[in-house]
Design an enzyme around this catalytic site. Structure first.
Site, PDB file in Angstrom:
ATOM      1  N   HIS A  92       5.553   5.636  -3.529  1.00  0.00           N
ATOM      2  CA  HIS A  92       4.204   5.789  -2.981  1.00  0.00           C
ATOM      3  C   HIS A  92       3.158   5.538  -4.063  1.00  0.00           C
ATOM      4  O   HIS A  92       2.182   4.809  -3.839  1.00  0.00           O
ATOM      5  CB  HIS A  92       4.029   7.194  -2.403  1.00  0.00           C
ATOM      6  N   GLU A  93       3.362   6.137  -5.232  1.00  0.00           N
ATOM      7  CA  GLU A  93       2.411   5.932  -6.326  1.00  0.00           C
ATOM      8  C   GLU A  93       2.443   4.484  -6.819  1.00  0.00           C
ATOM      9  O   GLU A  93       1.410   3.922  -7.180  1.00  0.00           O
ATOM     10  CB  GLU A  93       2.711   6.902  -7.469  1.00  0.00           C
ATOM     11  N   HIS A 108       0.183   2.414  -4.829  1.00  0.00           N
ATOM     12  CA  HIS A 108      -1.217   2.405  -5.265  1.00  0.00           C
ATOM     13  C   HIS A 108      -1.425   1.369  -6.374  1.00  0.00           C
ATOM     14  O   HIS A 108      -2.470   0.707  -6.423  1.00  0.00           O
ATOM     15  CB  HIS A 108      -1.628   3.783  -5.773  1.00  0.00           C
TER      16      HIS A 108
END
Length: 221
Positions: free
Chosen positions: A94-95, A98
């Site tokens: 998920h990070e 980004h």
């Protein structure tokens, strides 16, 4: 006070449910082994996206994971950095999502990053302005509402950023063979629970602004 409780209660309740879901989902996913650590998963996702300018480092704290677009650094908590679990690879991916957004100039992320200073200032200064407006001059009220509006705007634009990062994470984990498609259940559960926390925060900010409008503009009549 009663009006505040009536208006904010739904958001507070939703936030409580989201937090319980996050803890439960994370705890369950942390018991399911993965093929590699969170750090290794993030590295593979970044490499697969052709990104070699983003570093990965361990940071203290529980679920303190985040991507810093200023230093181009993906920071993972100890249990995510070293953990070889579905929870760890899901959060790490998920990070990394980004970081991919940043590299691809994802427009909502650009807007969110630009809104951070105004939102940080507005979250504290708006209360001062509203109080001054209530006791001194109504012009301060409009300033306070505008400042808190920056907080609401940030929360709203943050939603597509977080949803997109989770969508990218699930796709990349399967695409790169980090997690098999039929094993994505625990990862999806963690990411959905985390998404609900952002929805709750946004709802709370919107309802808070509505309360301020009713309370302070009505109080001056």
């Amino acid at each position: 006070m009663l009006l505040w409780i009536i208006m904010i209660a739904p958001a507070v309740l939703l936030a409580a449910v989201a937090q319980m879901w996050v803890k439960s989902a994370y705890s369950s996913a942390a018991q399911v082994p993965a093929k590699m650590s969170g750090a290794a998963a993030a590295q593979r996702v970044l490499k697969g996206a052709g990104i070699d300018s983003v570093g990965i480092e361990e940071v203290p704290g529980h679920l303190s994971d985040h991507y810093d677009p200023r230093s181009k650094m993906l920071r993972l908590s100890r249990e995510v950095f070293h953990g070889r679990t579905m929870a760890a690879v899901g959060i790490a991916a998920h990070e990394a999502g980004h970081a991919i957004q940043d590299a691809r100039n994802y427009f909502p992320l650009i807007i969110r990053n630009a809104a951070v200073p105004a939102a940080n200032f507005g979250s504290s200064a708006s209360m001062i302005m509203l109080m001054l407006g209530f006791f001194l001059h109504h012009y301060f009220i409009f300033i306070g509402l505008a400042l808190f509006g920056c907080v609401v705007f940030f929360q709203i634009v943050n939603l597509p950023v977080e949803f997109n990062a989770s969508s990218r994470a699930k796709h990349e984990l399967v695409y790169h063979g980090i997690v098999d498609q039929d094993e994505m259940g625990p990862v999806s559960n963690v990411l959905r629970a985390a998404a609900l926390t952002y929805v709750a925060a946004t709802l709370q900010a919107v309802l808070q602004l509505m309360y301020f409008v009713i309370r302070f503009t009505g109080g001056r009549r």
